[in-house]
Design a protein around this motif. Structure first.
Motif, PDB file in Angstrom:
ATOM      1  N   MET A 187      25.855  66.909   3.844  1.00 37.30           N
ATOM      2  CA  MET A 187      26.929  66.690   4.816  1.00 37.30           C
ATOM      3  C   MET A 187      26.403  66.058   6.098  1.00 37.30           C
ATOM      4  O   MET A 187      27.037  65.160   6.656  1.00 37.30           O
ATOM      5  CB  MET A 187      27.642  68.015   5.125  1.00 37.30           C
ATOM      6  N   MET A 188      25.258  66.514   6.571  1.00 35.98           N
ATOM      7  CA  MET A 188      24.682  65.944   7.792  1.00 35.98           C
ATOM      8  C   MET A 188      24.334  64.477   7.598  1.00 35.98           C
ATOM      9  O   MET A 188      24.523  63.665   8.493  1.00 35.98           O
ATOM     10  CB  MET A 188      23.434  66.722   8.225  1.00 35.98           C
ATOM     11  N   GLN A 189      23.818  64.141   6.428  1.00 39.62           N
ATOM     12  CA  GLN A 189      23.491  62.745   6.144  1.00 39.62           C
ATOM     13  C   GLN A 189      24.741  61.877   6.260  1.00 39.62           C
ATOM     14  O   GLN A 189      24.708  60.801   6.865  1.00 39.62           O
ATOM     15  CB  GLN A 189      22.882  62.628   4.743  1.00 39.62           C
ATOM     16  N   HIS A 190      25.843  62.357   5.723  1.00 40.74           N
ATOM     17  CA  HIS A 190      27.102  61.610   5.810  1.00 40.74           C
ATOM     18  C   HIS A 190      27.606  61.542   7.254  1.00 40.74           C
ATOM     19  O   HIS A 190      28.067  60.483   7.702  1.00 40.74           O
ATOM     20  CB  HIS A 190      28.169  62.235   4.911  1.00 40.74           C
ATOM     21  N   MET A 191      27.522  62.643   7.967  1.00 41.81           N
ATOM     22  CA  MET A 191      28.001  62.656   9.350  1.00 41.81           C
ATOM     23  C   MET A 191      27.164  61.727  10.229  1.00 41.81           C
ATOM     24  O   MET A 191      27.706  61.008  11.086  1.00 41.81           O
ATOM     25  CB  MET A 191      28.008  64.079   9.899  1.00 41.81           C
ATOM     26  N   ILE A 192      25.864  61.729  10.027  1.00 41.23           N
ATOM     27  CA  ILE A 192      24.997  60.845  10.811  1.00 41.23           C
ATOM     28  C   ILE A 192      25.350  59.389  10.525  1.00 41.23           C
ATOM     29  O   ILE A 192      25.411  58.562  11.442  1.00 41.23           O
ATOM     30  CB  ILE A 192      23.515  61.155  10.531  1.00 41.23           C
ATOM     31  N   GLU A 193      25.622  59.083   9.261  1.00 43.78           N
ATOM     32  CA  GLU A 193      26.012  57.715   8.910  1.00 43.78           C
ATOM     33  C   GLU A 193      27.350  57.347   9.581  1.00 43.78           C
ATOM     34  O   GLU A 193      27.519  56.218  10.052  1.00 43.78           O
ATOM     35  CB  GLU A 193      26.103  57.556   7.402  1.00 43.78           C
ATOM     36  N   LEU A 212      18.228  70.157  10.585  1.00 39.47           N
ATOM     37  CA  LEU A 212      19.465  69.423  10.310  1.00 39.47           C
ATOM     38  C   LEU A 212      20.405  69.431  11.505  1.00 39.47           C
ATOM     39  O   LEU A 212      21.024  68.414  11.829  1.00 39.47           O
ATOM     40  CB  LEU A 212      20.149  70.003   9.071  1.00 39.47           C
ATOM     41  N   MET A 213      20.505  70.570  12.168  1.00 42.09           N
ATOM     42  CA  MET A 213      21.367  70.639  13.349  1.00 42.09           C
ATOM     43  C   MET A 213      20.805  69.765  14.474  1.00 42.09           C
ATOM     44  O   MET A 213      21.557  69.121  15.208  1.00 42.09           O
ATOM     45  CB  MET A 213      21.531  72.089  13.798  1.00 42.09           C
ATOM     46  N   LYS A 214      19.475  69.731  14.581  1.00 43.22           N
ATOM     47  CA  LYS A 214      18.828  68.874  15.561  1.00 43.22           C
ATOM     48  C   LYS A 214      19.102  67.408  15.235  1.00 43.22           C
ATOM     49  O   LYS A 214      19.335  66.593  16.134  1.00 43.22           O
ATOM     50  CB  LYS A 214      17.324  69.157  15.574  1.00 43.22           C
ATOM     51  N   VAL A 252      13.848  61.492  11.786  1.00 40.93           N
ATOM     52  CA  VAL A 252      12.658  62.354  11.808  1.00 40.93           C
ATOM     53  C   VAL A 252      13.058  63.787  11.469  1.00 40.93           C
ATOM     54  O   VAL A 252      12.406  64.460  10.656  1.00 40.93           O
ATOM     55  CB  VAL A 252      11.942  62.283  13.178  1.00 40.93           C
ATOM     56  N   SER A 253      14.129  64.256  12.071  1.00 36.20           N
ATOM     57  CA  SER A 253      14.583  65.632  11.824  1.00 36.20           C
ATOM     58  C   SER A 253      15.046  65.818  10.381  1.00 36.20           C
ATOM     59  O   SER A 253      14.793  66.872   9.780  1.00 36.20           O
ATOM     60  CB  SER A 253      15.704  66.005  12.797  1.00 36.20           C
ATOM     61  N   ILE A 254      15.691  64.809   9.819  1.00 35.13           N
ATOM     62  CA  ILE A 254      16.110  64.881   8.412  1.00 35.13           C
ATOM     63  C   ILE A 254      14.873  64.989   7.521  1.00 35.13           C
ATOM     64  O   ILE A 254      14.830  65.791   6.580  1.00 35.13           O
ATOM     65  CB  ILE A 254      16.962  63.660   8.018  1.00 35.13           C
ATOM     66  N   LYS A 255      13.853  64.201   7.809  1.00 35.45           N
ATOM     67  CA  LYS A 255      12.620  64.261   7.012  1.00 35.45           C
ATOM     68  C   LYS A 255      11.953  65.628   7.132  1.00 35.45           C
ATOM     69  O   LYS A 255      11.439  66.163   6.140  1.00 35.45           O
ATOM     70  CB  LYS A 255      11.663  63.149   7.419  1.00 35.45           C
TER      71      LYS A 255
END
Length: 104
Positions: free
Chosen positions: A92-98, A24-26, A41-44
């Motif tokens: 949270m990472m999903q939202h931040m990436i968006e 997730l950090m990646k 890819v990292s999220i998956k």
């Protein structure tokens, strides 16, 4: 399940959750650099690790539901805490990436 067996399961959950957290950090770092394909890819990869941790957790829940006794120690509690915070981090990472995607 003995306390030692429970501890091993807890450590397995910690390991999977830790792997997921690293992915997730990646993913966030990749998104910060505009590499959204790598972020996905990292999220998956994180999702796969979370899935493994969740399956391990579910096996413990099912055993208890069948009436099997288990002793739990701090390591199992730590594993559960680690998994839950990692699952929150994933959201949270999903939202931040968006957000990165929308601003670039």
């Amino acid at each position: 399940m003995t306390k030692d067996e429970s501890a091993l399961v807890g450590l397995e959950i910690v390991a999977y959750a830790g792997d997921a957290r690293s992915h997730l950090m990646k993913a966030l770092e990749a998104a910060k650099n505009g590499d959204y394909a790598e972020a996905e890819v990292s999220i998956k990869q994180a999702d796969e690790a979370i899935s493994h941790a969740h399956a391990t957790q579910t096996s413990m829940i099912q055993a208890e539901a069948r009436g099997e006794s288990a002793e739990f120690g701090f390591i199992m509690v730590h594993g559960q805490d680690h998994l839950m915070t990692t699952m929150l981090l994933r959201d949270m990472m999903q939202h931040m990436i968006e957000l990165y995607r929308r601003t670039n």
